[in-house]
Design a protein around this motif. Structure first.
Motif, PDB file in Angstrom:
ATOM      1  N   UNK A 237      60.838 -21.676 -68.902  1.00 39.60           N
ATOM      2  CA  UNK A 237      60.975 -20.598 -67.924  1.00 39.60           C
ATOM      3  C   UNK A 237      61.842 -19.466 -68.465  1.00 39.60           C
ATOM      4  N   UNK A 238      62.866 -19.823 -69.233  1.00 37.33           N
ATOM      5  CA  UNK A 238      63.807 -18.813 -69.732  1.00 37.33           C
ATOM      6  C   UNK A 238      63.145 -17.819 -70.676  1.00 37.33           C
ATOM      7  N   UNK A 239      62.089 -18.251 -71.356  1.00 35.55           N
ATOM      8  CA  UNK A 239      61.434 -17.338 -72.311  1.00 35.55           C
ATOM      9  C   UNK A 239      60.897 -16.090 -71.617  1.00 35.55           C
ATOM     10  N   UNK A 240      60.508 -16.226 -70.366  1.00 37.74           N
ATOM     11  CA  UNK A 240      60.028 -15.053 -69.633  1.00 37.74           C
ATOM     12  C   UNK A 240      61.133 -14.004 -69.493  1.00 37.74           C
ATOM     13  N   UNK A 241      62.382 -14.452 -69.494  1.00 38.07           N
ATOM     14  CA  UNK A 241      63.507 -13.561 -69.222  1.00 38.07           C
ATOM     15  C   UNK A 241      64.170 -13.097 -70.506  1.00 38.07           C
ATOM     16  N   UNK A 242      64.438 -14.029 -71.414  1.00 37.65           N
ATOM     17  CA  UNK A 242      65.271 -13.740 -72.574  1.00 37.65           C
ATOM     18  C   UNK A 242      64.527 -13.048 -73.711  1.00 37.65           C
ATOM     19  N   UNK A 243      63.254 -13.350 -73.863  1.00 37.20           N
ATOM     20  CA  UNK A 243      62.519 -12.853 -75.028  1.00 37.20           C
ATOM     21  C   UNK A 243      62.078 -11.409 -74.818  1.00 37.20           C
ATOM     22  N   UNK A 244      62.571 -10.512 -75.674  1.00 33.62           N
ATOM     23  CA  UNK A 244      62.151  -9.113 -75.596  1.00 33.62           C
ATOM     24  C   UNK A 244      60.710  -8.980 -76.068  1.00 33.62           C
ATOM     25  N   UNK A 245      60.319  -9.785 -77.078  1.00 31.45           N
ATOM     26  CA  UNK A 245      58.980  -9.691 -77.637  1.00 31.45           C
ATOM     27  C   UNK A 245      57.918 -10.247 -76.684  1.00 31.45           C
ATOM     28  N   UNK A 246      58.240 -11.400 -76.025  1.00 33.98           N
ATOM     29  CA  UNK A 246      57.237 -12.082 -75.216  1.00 33.98           C
ATOM     30  C   UNK A 246      57.523 -12.031 -73.723  1.00 33.98           C
ATOM     31  N   UNK A 247      58.735 -11.681 -73.338  1.00 35.96           N
ATOM     32  CA  UNK A 247      59.123 -11.742 -71.941  1.00 35.96           C
ATOM     33  C   UNK A 247      59.052 -10.404 -71.239  1.00 35.96           C
ATOM     34  N   UNK A 248      59.607 -10.400 -70.039  1.00 42.38           N
ATOM     35  CA  UNK A 248      59.539  -9.217 -69.185  1.00 42.38           C
ATOM     36  C   UNK A 248      60.317  -8.036 -69.759  1.00 42.38           C
ATOM     37  N   UNK A 249      61.499  -8.327 -70.340  1.00 39.86           N
ATOM     38  CA  UNK A 249      62.433  -7.250 -70.695  1.00 39.86           C
ATOM     39  C   UNK A 249      61.862  -6.247 -71.690  1.00 39.86           C
ATOM     40  N   UNK A 279      57.230  -2.290 -61.676  1.00 42.59           N
ATOM     41  CA  UNK A 279      56.871  -3.317 -62.657  1.00 42.59           C
ATOM     42  C   UNK A 279      57.816  -4.522 -62.544  1.00 42.59           C
ATOM     43  N   UNK A 280      59.100  -4.262 -62.246  1.00 41.73           N
ATOM     44  CA  UNK A 280      60.051  -5.364 -62.057  1.00 41.73           C
ATOM     45  C   UNK A 280      59.626  -6.254 -60.893  1.00 41.73           C
ATOM     46  N   UNK A 281      59.107  -5.653 -59.828  1.00 42.94           N
ATOM     47  CA  UNK A 281      58.597  -6.437 -58.698  1.00 42.94           C
ATOM     48  C   UNK A 281      57.404  -7.291 -59.124  1.00 42.94           C
ATOM     49  N   UNK A 282      56.528  -6.706 -59.927  1.00 40.68           N
ATOM     50  CA  UNK A 282      55.375  -7.463 -60.422  1.00 40.68           C
ATOM     51  C   UNK A 282      55.824  -8.641 -61.280  1.00 40.68           C
ATOM     52  N   UNK A 283      56.809  -8.415 -62.142  1.00 38.54           N
ATOM     53  CA  UNK A 283      57.312  -9.504 -62.977  1.00 38.54           C
ATOM     54  C   UNK A 283      58.001 -10.574 -62.131  1.00 38.54           C
ATOM     55  N   UNK A 284      58.650 -10.167 -61.054  1.00 41.48           N
ATOM     56  CA  UNK A 284      59.260 -11.155 -60.155  1.00 41.48           C
ATOM     57  C   UNK A 284      58.179 -12.017 -59.503  1.00 41.48           C
ATOM     58  N   UNK A 285      57.083 -11.401 -59.097  1.00 39.45           N
ATOM     59  CA  UNK A 285      55.981 -12.172 -58.518  1.00 39.45           C
ATOM     60  C   UNK A 285      55.425 -13.166 -59.529  1.00 39.45           C
ATOM     61  N   UNK A 286      55.310 -12.712 -60.784  1.00 37.88           N
ATOM     62  CA  UNK A 286      54.815 -13.602 -61.832  1.00 37.88           C
ATOM     63  C   UNK A 286      55.756 -14.785 -62.045  1.00 37.88           C
ATOM     64  N   UNK A 287      57.068 -14.516 -62.062  1.00 39.67           N
ATOM     65  CA  UNK A 287      58.030 -15.597 -62.277  1.00 39.67           C
ATOM     66  C   UNK A 287      58.028 -16.569 -61.106  1.00 39.67           C
ATOM     67  N   UNK A 288      57.944 -16.036 -59.883  1.00 38.39           N
ATOM     68  CA  UNK A 288      57.890 -16.913 -58.716  1.00 38.39           C
ATOM     69  C   UNK A 288      56.652 -17.806 -58.763  1.00 38.39           C
ATOM     70  N   UNK A 289      55.535 -17.255 -59.217  1.00 35.78           N
ATOM     71  CA  UNK A 289      54.316 -18.056 -59.358  1.00 35.78           C
ATOM     72  C   UNK A 289      54.511 -19.160 -60.398  1.00 35.78           C
ATOM     73  N   UNK A 290      55.181 -18.821 -61.513  1.00 38.07           N
ATOM     74  CA  UNK A 290      55.462 -19.826 -62.548  1.00 38.07           C
ATOM     75  C   UNK A 290      56.335 -20.943 -61.990  1.00 38.07           C
ATOM     76  N   UNK A 291      57.299 -20.594 -61.135  1.00 42.20           N
ATOM     77  CA  UNK A 291      58.147 -21.615 -60.513  1.00 42.20           C
ATOM     78  C   UNK A 291      57.331 -22.534 -59.610  1.00 42.20           C
TER      79      UNK A 291
END
Length: 485
Positions: A237-249, A279-291
């Protein structure tokens, strides 16, 4: 499934180190873009009846500086300087007819004025007190952090490890409330840390999943004869947040954090806060779905521990606080997810198995990366100083008055030299003044160690001591006897 977010916050000791380009700049940026939005968010959600919950591992060094009136005053001056520059940018855009520049200028001015007003009026400049109030409201669960955020696996003496943990627990208790858990900086595991944690009255610690035997899943386990539990972050789950290359940031719509004026997105196109926040809202929806997907795959009592770096959520990912607000709202309102904290989960769902942890990934990557050249020089000098501190603490167990003050200050200087930022910066090849602070601390330690062997503290020695107590006055209740063997 139970979901626990753990926010990590740390800045090295930069009090009175100057404001720009290094010095306190990073500290003030963390406060403005990371800590203030986080505390506002949690307070507002709690006031709305949402009942958010989160762990917070704030380094004692950072807490000490946040409580310091000098640092608080400097932050206000820094914010006024920032607002003046934003006003100049807006005036320049208006003169040149740059409509997008005007739009950004007004956006940043409102943002900065809101942050400054929040710091001065809502929180009365005292962020530790604000955190403590959220702890009392059961919104934040504080974790202990070793006092100066050292990388524990590479310290030279067990006495240093225990002193760092004990002082960390004492300082967090004094400012934020009694912690139940321990964050290991860099999640760096070291043998017998669990015993030191248990002796300090802690119930759990956070460790790197790679420390587990290969056949074990990263769920909580018992250590130290069931005295302490080990909890492991969810790396997937953390990869979605921490990774600049593959994650949201790394999304191209988000603001480029290296652009001081904030005019450019990561794509190099003009930055538009409206589209970035959507876009941050969209990424939040994606993360919530992953959870939710994880919740359906796992058992209802399983824990997903998600790490959030306060230096990233805001400073490096400007839109991160918007993302976090949406994610917390999803978790608090979704029937298949239960917001919790690490300690609450351990109390309600005790580990089923015991385990013996190994060294983990630090011994393969982190340790090797901190060897050779300037980093090797640092570790050799630090280990020599550690040996000398243990000898002093053991040789003078009953020091009093000025002699005790000398030994206490020697312990402070050593602990500041143990801060994990210095070897990390050395291994990255940094050569700036901030990176060389470890030499200053060790030089001061050696000066005080020699002073401690004198039969009496002379007037000239006392003058030096008072100067060092003012400049490096962190942890006023530190007792050098923690280092006795």
């Amino acid at each position: 499934m139970h979901v626990a977010f753990l926010a990590l916050a740390h800045v090295p000791y930069v009090r009175r180190a100057g404001r720009r380009p290094l010095g306190e700049e990073g500290l003030h940026t963390l406060v403005a873009q990371g800590l203030l939005p986080l505390l506002e968010l949690l307070g507002d959600l709690h006031a709305s009846g949402m009942h958010p919950r989160m762990g917070l591992a704030c380094s004692p060094l950072l807490v000490d500086q946040l409580a310091d009136p000098v640092v608080q005053k400097h932050f206000v001056l820094w914010m006024h300087d920032l607002l003046a520059r934003r006003e100049a940018d807006l005036a320049s855009a208006e003169r040149s007819g740059d409509h997008h520049g005007e739009y950004l200028g007004r956006f940043y001015l409102e943002w900065g004025r809101r942050r400054l007003r929040s710091f001065e009026e809502r929180f009365q400049r005292n962020l530790p007190r604000a955190i403590r109030e959220l702890v009392a409201a059961r919104v934040i669960e504080p974790l202990a952090v070793p006092a100066t955020h050292p990388y524990l696996p590479l310290l030279g003496r067990e006495e240093s490890v225990r002193a760092q943990i004990e002082q960390g627990v004492l300082h967090i208790t004094r400012h934020l409330g009694r912690p139940e858990g321990l964050w290991l900086p860099g999640a760096g595991w070291r043998a017998d840390v669990e015993s030191a944690a248990a002796d300090a009255g802690l119930r759990y610690l956070i460790a790197d999943p790679s420390c587990l035997p290969p056949t074990m899943m990263p769920q909580p386990v018992w250590l130290a004869r069931r005295r302490v539990a080990a909890i492991f972050p969810d790396e997937g789950l953390a990869r979605h947040i921490w990774s600049v290359e593959l994650g949201y940031a790394g999304d191209p719509l988000y603001r480029d954090p290296t652009d001081e004026r904030g005019a450019l997105a990561r794509s190099g196109a003009p930055y538009d806060p409206y589209h970035a926040l959507r876009r941050a809202q969209e990424h939040a929806n994606h993360f919530a779905t992953a959870l939710v997907v994880e919740a359906r795959r796992r058992g209802t009592d399983d824990l997903a521990l998600v790490l959030l770096d306060a230096g990233q959520i805001g400073p490096a990912w400007v839109e991160g606080s918007t993302w976090l607000q949406a994610v917390l709202t999803h978790c608090a309102t979704h029937g298949e997810l239960t917001l919790t904290t690490p300690g609450a989960h351990v109390r309600g769902h005790r580990p089923r198995v015991e385990a013996t942890l190994g060294e983990g990934s630090w011994s393969v990557g982190g340790h090797a990366g901190w060897q050779g050249g300037a980093a090797e020089e640092y570790w050799q000098a630090l280990h020599t100083a550690e040996e000398r501190m243990v000898q002093l603490a053991s040789a003078y167990p009953s020091a009093e008055t000025e002699h005790e003050r000398v030994l206490n200050q020697a312990a402070r200087e050593l602990m500041l030299a143990q801060t994990g930022d210095w070897p990390a910066r050395l291994s990255a090849g940094a050569t700036d003044e901030l990176t060389e602070r470890w030499r200053v601390y060790l030089d001061r330690f050696e000066q005080l160690a020699e002073m401690a062997r004198h039969e009496r503290v002379s007037p000239s020695d006392l003058f030096v001591l008072e100067q060092l107590e003012e400049v490096d006055g962190v942890f006023p209740n530190l007792n050098y006897r923690m280092f006795a063997s």
